[in-house]
Design a protein around this motif. Structure first.
Motif: not given
Length: 164
Positions: A44-50, A52-59
């Motif tokens: 999650y830290s790697a995604v955050y640093h790339e 910096k937006n929240p991410f969705w996993s499913a509806a």
């Protein structure tokens, strides 16, 4: 009942019942990880640093990640998390400080039957704070508008942690 009426009833059941059954999502605490050790904070830290937006996993579920270089006592963080849940109408469902996990449950809203939010945190040598939030909702087949419920909790936590 005649054959024509029986066929109409049968077809109606065949078409409607899968919609009612398969489109129902149910939020259960047992679906959540038991503690922060089950959360891959590095990913999650790697995604955050790339991005910096929240991410969705499913509806029917959403996630939010927070990372701050800050010193905060675990008790203060737990109080902030509980307050953020309260501010969005949640009652505290579970507090497990040993596993760095706090969850809340909220009853019926306009877009859901109920929701459960799990907040997982990690304090790295009291210098780096990582918080992962996931929300799952129970809703019927009608769905509804998408909103990141976890982000709403996360924004409150961010604002209160920033003021510490």
């Amino acid at each position: 009942m005649n054959f024509k009426t029986s066929m109409k009833l049968f077809l109606a059941l065949v078409v409607i019942s899968p919609l009612l059954y398969s489109c129902m999502s149910v939020a259960k605490l047992s679906d959540f990880p038991a503690g922060s050790k089950e959360i891959d904070f590095d990913r999650y830290s790697a995604v955050y640093h790339e991005q910096k937006n929240p991410f969705w996993s499913a509806a029917t579920s959403n996630e939010y990640y927070i990372e701050r270089d800050i010193i905060i006592a675990e008790k203060d963080l737990a109080d902030i998390i509980k307050q953020a849940l309260f501010e969005h109408g949640y009652s505290i469902n579970k507090v497990d400080l040993e596993n760095n996990f706090i969850s809340g449950r909220r009853g019926m809203q306009a877009n859901e039957w109920n929701s459960i939010t799990g907040v997982y945190y990690q304090l790295d040598n009291n210098k780096k704070l990582q918080v992962y939030i996931i929300t799952k909702i129970t809703q019927d087949f009608t769905g509804g508008w998408r909103e990141n419920r976890a982000k709403k909790i996360g924004e409150i936590i961010e604002s209160k942690v920033g003021s510490k």
